[in-house]
Design an enzyme around this catalytic site. Sequence first.
Site, PDB file in Angstrom:
ATOM      1  N   THR A  43     -20.431  22.254   4.182  1.00 58.63           N
ATOM      2  CA  THR A  43     -21.773  22.245   3.584  1.00 58.63           C
ATOM      3  C   THR A  43     -22.848  22.567   4.605  1.00 58.63           C
ATOM      4  O   THR A  43     -23.866  23.174   4.267  1.00 58.63           O
ATOM      5  CB  THR A  43     -22.043  20.866   2.949  1.00 58.63           C
ATOM      6  OG1 THR A  43     -21.049  20.616   1.962  1.00 58.63           O
ATOM      7  CG2 THR A  43     -23.415  20.814   2.304  1.00 58.63           C
ATOM      8  N   TYR A  56     -23.711  24.762  -4.781  1.00 55.46           N
ATOM      9  CA  TYR A  56     -23.821  25.657  -3.629  1.00 55.46           C
ATOM     10  C   TYR A  56     -22.428  26.127  -3.251  1.00 55.46           C
ATOM     11  O   TYR A  56     -21.414  25.644  -3.769  1.00 55.46           O
ATOM     12  CB  TYR A  56     -24.474  24.940  -2.438  1.00 55.46           C
ATOM     13  CG  TYR A  56     -23.667  23.767  -1.918  1.00 55.46           C
ATOM     14  CD1 TYR A  56     -22.746  23.927  -0.893  1.00 55.46           C
ATOM     15  CD2 TYR A  56     -23.819  22.499  -2.479  1.00 55.46           C
ATOM     16  CE1 TYR A  56     -21.993  22.854  -0.433  1.00 55.46           C
ATOM     17  CE2 TYR A  56     -23.062  21.421  -2.026  1.00 55.46           C
ATOM     18  CZ  TYR A  56     -22.155  21.613  -1.009  1.00 55.46           C
ATOM     19  OH  TYR A  56     -21.402  20.559  -0.561  1.00 55.46           O
ATOM     20  N   SER A  89     -14.438  22.142   3.450  1.00 60.27           N
ATOM     21  CA  SER A  89     -13.392  21.310   4.057  1.00 60.27           C
ATOM     22  C   SER A  89     -12.398  20.773   3.049  1.00 60.27           C
ATOM     23  O   SER A  89     -11.357  20.224   3.421  1.00 60.27           O
ATOM     24  CB  SER A  89     -14.008  20.165   4.872  1.00 60.27           C
ATOM     25  OG  SER A  89     -14.562  19.174   4.051  1.00 60.27           O
ATOM     26  N   THR A 122     -17.845  17.643   4.964  1.00 65.02           N
ATOM     27  CA  THR A 122     -17.728  16.179   4.919  1.00 65.02           C
ATOM     28  C   THR A 122     -16.480  15.700   4.189  1.00 65.02           C
ATOM     29  O   THR A 122     -16.029  14.580   4.409  1.00 65.02           O
ATOM     30  CB  THR A 122     -18.957  15.553   4.221  1.00 65.02           C
ATOM     31  OG1 THR A 122     -19.054  16.049   2.893  1.00 65.02           O
ATOM     32  CG2 THR A 122     -20.237  15.854   4.991  1.00 65.02           C
ATOM     33  N   ASP A 123     -15.899  16.533   3.322  1.00 68.31           N
ATOM     34  CA  ASP A 123     -14.797  16.055   2.469  1.00 68.31           C
ATOM     35  C   ASP A 123     -13.599  15.566   3.272  1.00 68.31           C
ATOM     36  O   ASP A 123     -12.982  14.556   2.922  1.00 68.31           O
ATOM     37  CB  ASP A 123     -14.351  17.159   1.508  1.00 68.31           C
ATOM     38  CG  ASP A 123     -15.301  17.336   0.335  1.00 68.31           C
ATOM     39  OD1 ASP A 123     -16.226  16.523   0.196  1.00 68.31           O
ATOM     40  OD2 ASP A 123     -15.113  18.300  -0.437  1.00 68.31           O
ATOM     41  N   LYS A 195     -15.694   8.250   4.335  1.00 65.61           N
ATOM     42  CA  LYS A 195     -16.743   8.698   3.418  1.00 65.61           C
ATOM     43  C   LYS A 195     -16.795   7.745   2.228  1.00 65.61           C
ATOM     44  O   LYS A 195     -15.765   7.446   1.619  1.00 65.61           O
ATOM     45  CB  LYS A 195     -16.453  10.127   2.946  1.00 65.61           C
ATOM     46  CG  LYS A 195     -17.577  10.760   2.142  1.00 65.61           C
ATOM     47  CD  LYS A 195     -17.283  12.234   1.843  1.00 65.61           C
ATOM     48  CE  LYS A 195     -18.452  12.864   1.087  1.00 65.61           C
ATOM     49  NZ  LYS A 195     -18.225  14.312   0.810  1.00 65.61           N
ATOM     50  N   GLU A 316       2.857 -10.102   1.610  1.00 62.36           N
ATOM     51  CA  GLU A 316       3.324 -10.206   0.225  1.00 62.36           C
ATOM     52  C   GLU A 316       4.574  -9.368  -0.014  1.00 62.36           C
ATOM     53  O   GLU A 316       5.260  -9.538  -1.020  1.00 62.36           O
ATOM     54  CB  GLU A 316       2.217  -9.765  -0.727  1.00 62.36           C
ATOM     55  CG  GLU A 316       0.974 -10.653  -0.691  1.00 62.36           C
ATOM     56  CD  GLU A 316      -0.090 -10.184  -1.666  1.00 62.36           C
ATOM     57  OE1 GLU A 316       0.157 -10.246  -2.878  1.00 62.36           O
ATOM     58  OE2 GLU A 316      -1.159  -9.745  -1.206  1.00 62.36           O
TER      59      GLU A 316
END
Length: 359
Positions: A43, A56, A89, A122-123, A195, A316
């Site tokens: 981005t 975009y 990304s 950012t992904d 994120k 557990e």
Amino acid sequence: MSKRLSFLLVLALALLIAAPSGAQTAATSAKLPNVVVLATGGTIAGAAASDVQAGYTSGQVGVEQLLAAVPQAKKLANLRGEQISNIGSQDMNDEVWLKLARRINELTAMPDVAGIVITHGTDTIEETAYFLNLVVKSKKPVVLTAAMRPSTALSADGPLNFYNAVAVAANKDAAGRGVLVVINDWIHGASSLTKTSTTAVQTFMSPLRGLIGTVAYGEAEWYRGPVGKNTADSDFSIDKTTTLPRVDIIMAHENMDGALIDAAAAAGAKGIVIAGVGNGNMTEVALKALSAQAKKGIVCVRSSRVTTGNVGRNVEVDDDKLGLVASLDLNPQKSRVLLRLALTRTSDVKQIQRWFEEY
């Protein structure tokens, strides 16, 4: 001589005196650290038809345009750029990872290179940062940055993020802190950040370990060092690696059966990470299927779909009895990164569990 002409001559002389000479410019550049910018897209390099629209296209701006868009960064370091890729990304892949890591290792081995800045989407930035944290072989600063708004947006966040990333990469105090991610004035460690929002600018958090530091208009303040082994101290290397083993992540849920676990194994997965409920849990049926695949030699890791907290070993679930690995404080996506690299070395569950404790 007219008053106007006299004024112009005086103004020209003043500008000539004030302007730095070529020698002065060269001397200033010689004092600045050399930082290489490696662009991968995202981005931060995205563009839209309007400055106020949500849609975009990522990866539309090249590295030279990025550098030209933030001329202030050239007062922090001598910058040069290289285009590694230009993709969103969400399309990040092993080929780009290996190319990027190798180039970083080549550059950081050069004595005149002080640091690296990587522009990224950012992904998947947390996965790329963690991968680099495990395979980069230098203590020099390696800093990733990104943006939540494209370069054409009203109030784009990319330029200041980039400026701050350059400042951190040029900062000697950043060395030895592992791979860093600088976004929205915060300095995150690669093993810590995640994120947390699909669209908010303040999307990245380090919920378990906290921030490495902050950076405001180029001025950094440091809080802590890295967590776990990293970079030059890492056991992992991609020097002879051409492919990474397949590891699949499967989300646990109500009424889960073992079908997807068995399907992952049939598709050739060498490892499986379960994004479990709560403390890495899953239904009894799914757990039975997972243990069956572990007994066949597929390394199976229990992580959690919950945002914070550790997945404890033998709490557990009897991991020892079932032959499973507990992810501890690594989320599913980072567990997958570590497991893929671990599988290039061994499939021994005990050794891989030790690496999860160390990294």
